[in-house]
Design an enzyme around this catalytic site. Sequence first.
Site, mmCIF file in Angstrom:
data_model
loop_
_atom_site.group_PDB
_atom_site.id
_atom_site.type_symbol
_atom_site.label_atom_id
_atom_site.label_comp_id
_atom_site.label_asym_id
_atom_site.label_seq_id
_atom_site.Cartn_x
_atom_site.Cartn_y
_atom_site.Cartn_z
ATOM 1 N N ARG A 261 0.852 -1.182 0.000
ATOM 2 C CA ARG A 261 0.000 0.000 0.000
ATOM 3 C C ARG A 261 0.890 1.235 0.000
ATOM 4 O O ARG A 261 1.477 1.597 1.015
ATOM 5 C CB ARG A 261 -0.895 -0.034 1.244
ATOM 6 C CG ARG A 261 -2.026 0.967 1.232
ATOM 7 C CD ARG A 261 -2.638 1.067 2.626
ATOM 8 N NE ARG A 261 -1.788 1.864 3.505
ATOM 9 C CZ ARG A 261 -1.608 1.625 4.788
ATOM 10 N NH1 ARG A 261 -2.163 0.593 5.370
ATOM 11 N NH2 ARG A 261 -0.837 2.427 5.507
ATOM 12 N N HIS A 265 -3.827 4.167 4.626
ATOM 13 C CA HIS A 265 -4.933 3.207 4.669
ATOM 14 C C HIS A 265 -6.208 3.862 4.162
ATOM 15 O O HIS A 265 -6.930 3.313 3.331
ATOM 16 C CB HIS A 265 -5.122 2.697 6.097
ATOM 17 C CG HIS A 265 -6.306 1.814 6.274
ATOM 18 N ND1 HIS A 265 -6.363 0.543 5.751
ATOM 19 C CD2 HIS A 265 -7.492 2.021 6.893
ATOM 20 C CE1 HIS A 265 -7.534 -0.003 6.053
ATOM 21 N NE2 HIS A 265 -8.236 0.871 6.742
ATOM 22 N N TYR A 274 3.885 5.170 11.552
ATOM 23 C CA TYR A 274 4.144 3.776 11.897
ATOM 24 C C TYR A 274 5.016 3.015 10.886
ATOM 25 O O TYR A 274 5.314 1.855 11.109
ATOM 26 C CB TYR A 274 2.819 3.011 12.085
ATOM 27 C CG TYR A 274 1.853 3.096 10.922
ATOM 28 C CD1 TYR A 274 1.993 2.281 9.792
ATOM 29 C CD2 TYR A 274 0.770 3.973 10.963
ATOM 30 C CE1 TYR A 274 1.113 2.352 8.739
ATOM 31 C CE2 TYR A 274 -0.128 4.036 9.909
ATOM 32 C CZ TYR A 274 0.044 3.224 8.795
ATOM 33 O OH TYR A 274 -0.839 3.294 7.753
#
Length: 367
Positions: A261, A265, A274
Amino acid sequence: MRATDEGGADLVQLLTPEGERVQHPDFDIDISAEELRGLYRDMVLVRRVDREANALQRKGQLGIWVPLLGQEAAQIGSGRALRPEDMAFPSYREHGVAWCRGVLPTELLGIFRGTDHGTWDPVERRFHPYTIVIGNQVLNAAGYAMGQKFDGKVGDDDGEATIVYFGDGATSQGDVHEGFVWAAVYDAPLVFFCQNNQWAISEPTERQSRLPLYQRARGYGFPGIRVDGNDVLATLAVTRWALEQCRQGNGPVLIEAFTYRMDAHTTSDDPSRYRLSDELELWKLKDPIERVKVHLVKQQWADQEFFESIEREADAIAVELREFCVTMPDPPAGRIFSEVYAGGNPALEAQRDEFLSYHAGFAGGEH
């Protein structure tokens, strides 16, 4: 515990990140220049739609957007493997599969603007509405595929199959486990297509599984396979094979599309909190679109005019998407009560009348 960045020794790959065509003993595919140009066009246009919708959200025109950046090959390769009679169940990121099933990009915008739940006919397009609840579409797909089996629509070359899409994070949900169980027990013609983009929002794959996700299929009694999800040719070949297994009545198959990705998100997420930028830069070198472009050039299957024509087409789609979004009318207040049940429902009708009466008490409420 974490698999290598390349996806491990069992990864099926037909087109390397450098655009080199390689052979596979079990999943090779013949592809013409015209077909590969078509796959390239699909991926470029879908990426442009994704980037435009992302920008529209940032401008306040959409409530949220779920990017697919980096996952174009997984979606276009698998989507183009489907036959017209097959059925697809998406999660909320399958904009590329929607494209392959004839759902216009503009038909997706209402979901993320909050004006509708999707305006296409899922029976006609063979593409179920988006599912927001993580993993719930797997149960829906398992039930549908069981129906195909009960109706005798499997067992020969003309059989039907179903495919269901979910992410690596969804594999930790009970609905996915239950879908595996039911599909296995009833030999349902269902392809479980897991797009492992490495991150379940902020949780990496190694926090969810001790072994590669495709190996989980063994515990349920059906095949699992890992494919390079950034390789549109490999994804096309593997998905065709899996769907054919289902049509012939051999039961379900799990495909793990090993991809990444490249964006957040959703637009409400900040991936810089993160994950490391070095990881992102590494995966940029494996871009699914760039490797096809390089291969087309090396094979002399496309010239500069072809690539420029695709860019012009992408620009036109972006303009159409923007204009449609900003001029999209607000739905009437009673819309949320319509098309809930096939027939009349007294309780729902009473709720509708009460709500519309309340709503009419405000300025402009009659609209």
